[in-house]
Design a protein around this motif. Structure first.
Motif, PDB file in Angstrom:
ATOM      1  N   VAL A   1       0.853  -1.182   0.000  1.00 46.68           N
ATOM      2  CA  VAL A   1       0.000   0.000   0.000  1.00 46.68           C
ATOM      3  C   VAL A   1       0.892   1.237   0.000  1.00 46.68           C
ATOM      4  CG1 VAL A   1      -1.721   1.328   1.270  1.00 46.68           C
ATOM      5  CG2 VAL A   1      -1.845  -1.174   1.211  1.00 46.68           C
ATOM      6  N   GLN A   2       0.669   2.095  -0.942  1.00 45.64           N
ATOM      7  CA  GLN A   2       1.431   3.334  -1.004  1.00 45.64           C
ATOM      8  C   GLN A   2       0.507   4.503  -0.714  1.00 45.64           C
ATOM      9  OE1 GLN A   2       3.199   3.241  -4.928  1.00 45.64           O
ATOM     10  NE2 GLN A   2       5.057   2.271  -4.143  1.00 45.64           N
ATOM     11  N   LEU A   3       0.984   5.420   0.105  1.00 43.52           N
ATOM     12  CA  LEU A   3       0.228   6.606   0.459  1.00 43.52           C
ATOM     13  C   LEU A   3       1.059   7.837   0.144  1.00 43.52           C
ATOM     14  CD1 LEU A   3      -1.092   5.488   3.960  1.00 43.52           C
ATOM     15  CD2 LEU A   3      -2.232   5.260   1.760  1.00 43.52           C
ATOM     16  N   GLN A   4       0.413   8.847  -0.396  1.00 43.56           N
ATOM     17  CA  GLN A   4       1.096  10.077  -0.752  1.00 43.56           C
ATOM     18  C   GLN A   4       0.214  11.250  -0.343  1.00 43.56           C
ATOM     19  OE1 GLN A   4       4.173  10.249  -2.359  1.00 43.56           O
ATOM     20  NE2 GLN A   4       4.158  12.477  -2.218  1.00 43.56           N
ATOM     21  N   ALA A   5       0.636  11.972   0.694  1.00 45.27           N
ATOM     22  CA  ALA A   5      -0.114  13.133   1.161  1.00 45.27           C
ATOM     23  C   ALA A   5       0.406  14.394   0.494  1.00 45.27           C
ATOM     24  CB  ALA A   5       0.003  13.256   2.674  1.00 45.27           C
ATOM     25  N   SER A   6      -0.497  15.333   0.247  1.00 46.96           N
ATOM     26  CA  SER A   6      -0.117  16.590  -0.380  1.00 46.96           C
ATOM     27  C   SER A   6      -1.090  17.681   0.032  1.00 46.96           C
ATOM     28  CB  SER A   6      -0.103  16.442  -1.900  1.00 46.96           C
ATOM     29  OG  SER A   6      -1.399  16.108  -2.379  1.00 46.96           O
ATOM     30  N   GLY A   7      -0.723  18.926  -0.269  1.00 46.02           N
ATOM     31  CA  GLY A   7      -1.629  20.039  -0.037  1.00 46.02           C
ATOM     32  C   GLY A   7      -1.279  20.942   1.119  1.00 46.02           C
ATOM     33  N   GLY A   8      -0.232  20.624   1.856  1.00 43.21           N
ATOM     34  CA  GLY A   8       0.151  21.469   2.968  1.00 43.21           C
ATOM     35  C   GLY A   8       0.714  22.798   2.505  1.00 43.21           C
ATOM     36  N   GLY A   9       0.901  23.696   3.465  1.00 44.98           N
ATOM     37  CA  GLY A   9       1.447  25.003   3.133  1.00 44.98           C
ATOM     38  C   GLY A   9       1.288  25.970   4.279  1.00 44.98           C
ATOM     39  N   LEU A  10       1.521  27.228   3.969  1.00 47.97           N
ATOM     40  CA  LEU A  10       1.417  28.308   4.948  1.00 47.97           C
ATOM     41  C   LEU A  10       0.102  29.042   4.735  1.00 47.97           C
ATOM     42  CD1 LEU A  10       2.641  30.185   7.131  1.00 47.97           C
ATOM     43  CD2 LEU A  10       3.731  31.454   5.247  1.00 47.97           C
ATOM     44  N   VAL A  11      -0.638  29.233   5.812  1.00 46.47           N
ATOM     45  CA  VAL A  11      -1.917  29.916   5.729  1.00 46.47           C
ATOM     46  C   VAL A  11      -2.100  30.771   6.970  1.00 46.47           C
ATOM     47  CG1 VAL A  11      -3.165  27.993   6.797  1.00 46.47           C
ATOM     48  CG2 VAL A  11      -4.392  29.561   5.288  1.00 46.47           C
ATOM     49  N   GLN A  12      -2.839  31.860   6.836  1.00 47.57           N
ATOM     50  CA  GLN A  12      -3.121  32.706   7.982  1.00 47.57           C
ATOM     51  C   GLN A  12      -4.241  32.115   8.827  1.00 47.57           C
ATOM     52  OE1 GLN A  12      -3.901  36.655   6.393  1.00 47.57           O
ATOM     53  NE2 GLN A  12      -1.758  37.240   6.699  1.00 47.57           N
ATOM     54  N   ALA A  13      -4.243  32.455  10.080  1.00 46.22           N
ATOM     55  CA  ALA A  13      -5.311  32.010  10.967  1.00 46.22           C
ATOM     56  C   ALA A  13      -6.665  32.412  10.386  1.00 46.22           C
ATOM     57  CB  ALA A  13      -5.136  32.621  12.354  1.00 46.22           C
ATOM     58  N   SER A  16      -8.125  28.429   5.122  1.00 47.21           N
ATOM     59  CA  SER A  16      -8.465  27.038   4.815  1.00 47.21           C
ATOM     60  C   SER A  16      -7.371  26.382   3.983  1.00 47.21           C
ATOM     61  CB  SER A  16      -9.785  26.969   4.032  1.00 47.21           C
ATOM     62  OG  SER A  16     -10.860  27.487   4.785  1.00 47.21           O
ATOM     63  N   LEU A  17      -7.280  25.082   4.129  1.00 44.95           N
ATOM     64  CA  LEU A  17      -6.425  24.264   3.285  1.00 44.95           C
ATOM     65  C   LEU A  17      -7.122  22.937   3.047  1.00 44.95           C
ATOM     66  CD1 LEU A  17      -2.756  24.567   4.662  1.00 44.95           C
ATOM     67  CD2 LEU A  17      -3.572  25.324   2.425  1.00 44.95           C
ATOM     68  N   ARG A  18      -6.809  22.318   1.929  1.00 48.15           N
ATOM     69  CA  ARG A  18      -7.350  20.994   1.637  1.00 48.15           C
ATOM     70  C   ARG A  18      -6.200  20.037   1.381  1.00 48.15           C
ATOM     71  NH1 ARG A  18     -10.447  18.606  -3.603  1.00 48.15           N
ATOM     72  NH2 ARG A  18     -11.950  17.235  -2.545  1.00 48.15           N
ATOM     73  N   LEU A  19      -6.090  19.060   2.233  1.00 54.91           N
ATOM     74  CA  LEU A  19      -5.060  18.034   2.064  1.00 54.91           C
ATOM     75  C   LEU A  19      -5.644  16.853   1.296  1.00 54.91           C
ATOM     76  CD1 LEU A  19      -3.467  17.968   5.631  1.00 54.91           C
ATOM     77  CD2 LEU A  19      -3.012  19.517   3.717  1.00 54.91           C
ATOM     78  N   SER A  20      -4.799  16.221   0.533  1.00 55.88           N
ATOM     79  CA  SER A  20      -5.208  15.035  -0.211  1.00 55.88           C
ATOM     80  C   SER A  20      -4.236  13.906   0.071  1.00 55.88           C
ATOM     81  CB  SER A  20      -5.234  15.328  -1.719  1.00 55.88           C
ATOM     82  OG  SER A  20      -6.195  16.323  -2.019  1.00 55.88           O
ATOM     83  N   CYS A  21      -4.750  12.712  -0.031  1.00 48.80           N
ATOM     84  CA  CYS A  21      -3.920  11.517   0.175  1.00 48.80           C
ATOM     85  C   CYS A  21      -4.282  10.505  -0.895  1.00 48.80           C
ATOM     86  CB  CYS A  21      -4.148  10.948   1.560  1.00 48.80           C
ATOM     87  SG  CYS A  21      -3.258   9.396   1.885  1.00 48.80           S
ATOM     88  N   ALA A  22      -3.347  10.231  -1.765  1.00 46.78           N
ATOM     89  CA  ALA A  22      -3.539   9.190  -2.764  1.00 46.78           C
ATOM     90  C   ALA A  22      -3.164   7.846  -2.159  1.00 46.78           C
ATOM     91  CB  ALA A  22      -2.678   9.484  -3.986  1.00 46.78           C
ATOM     92  N   HIS A  23      -4.007   6.861  -2.369  1.00 48.71           N
ATOM     93  CA  HIS A  23      -3.748   5.553  -1.769  1.00 48.71           C
ATOM     94  C   HIS A  23      -4.001   4.456  -2.782  1.00 48.71           C
ATOM     95  CE1 HIS A  23      -8.080   4.580  -1.384  1.00 48.71           C
ATOM     96  NE2 HIS A  23      -8.221   5.873  -1.158  1.00 48.71           N
TER      97      HIS A  23
END
Length: 121
Positions: A1-13, A16-23
């Motif tokens: 099983v391979q997992l790859q998370a993405s979508g992180g970054g810098l955001v102000q309080a 919003s951010l949306r993270l994704s994980c391919a599996h």
């Protein structure tokens, strides 16, 4: 099983951010986070079908977990972000007990590499 998370970054309080994980498997999936100097903690989990979802109290009402099994992707939509949400976020796959939505990291067999989310005040 391979997992790859993405979508992180810098955001102000408040942002919003949306993270994704391919599996690549048919598993319940969890999202965890680990802040510097702290233990890894659950943000929530979703069943294979997507019909059952659980959230940690710290993110309930602000974060939403979803999945698109046709695209083998799980998402973590994070709204109303706070500086305390700053952490490395991980997706993980649980091939254990059917129906389990675990908050315990050791019950997840497979982990993505993590993506950093930084929330500035």
């Amino acid at each position: 099983v391979q997992l790859q998370a993405s979508g992180g970054g810098l955001v102000q309080a408040g942002g919003s951010l949306r993270l994704s994980c391919a599996h690549s498997g048919r598993y319940a999936m969890g999202w965890f986070r680990q802040a510097p100097g702290k233990e890894r903690e659950s943000s929530g989990a979703i069943s294979w079908s997507g019909g059952r979802i659980s959230y940690a109290d710290s993110v309930k009402g602000r974060f939403t977990i979803s999945r698109d099994n046709a695209k083998n992707t799980v998402h973590l939509q994070m709204n109303s972000l706070k500086p305390d949400d700053t952490a490395v976020y991980y997706c993980a796959a649980d091939r254990g007990t059917i129906g389990r939505l675990s908050v315990i990291p050791s019950q997840y067999e497979y982990w993505g590499q993590g993506t950093l989310v930084t929330v500035s005040s």
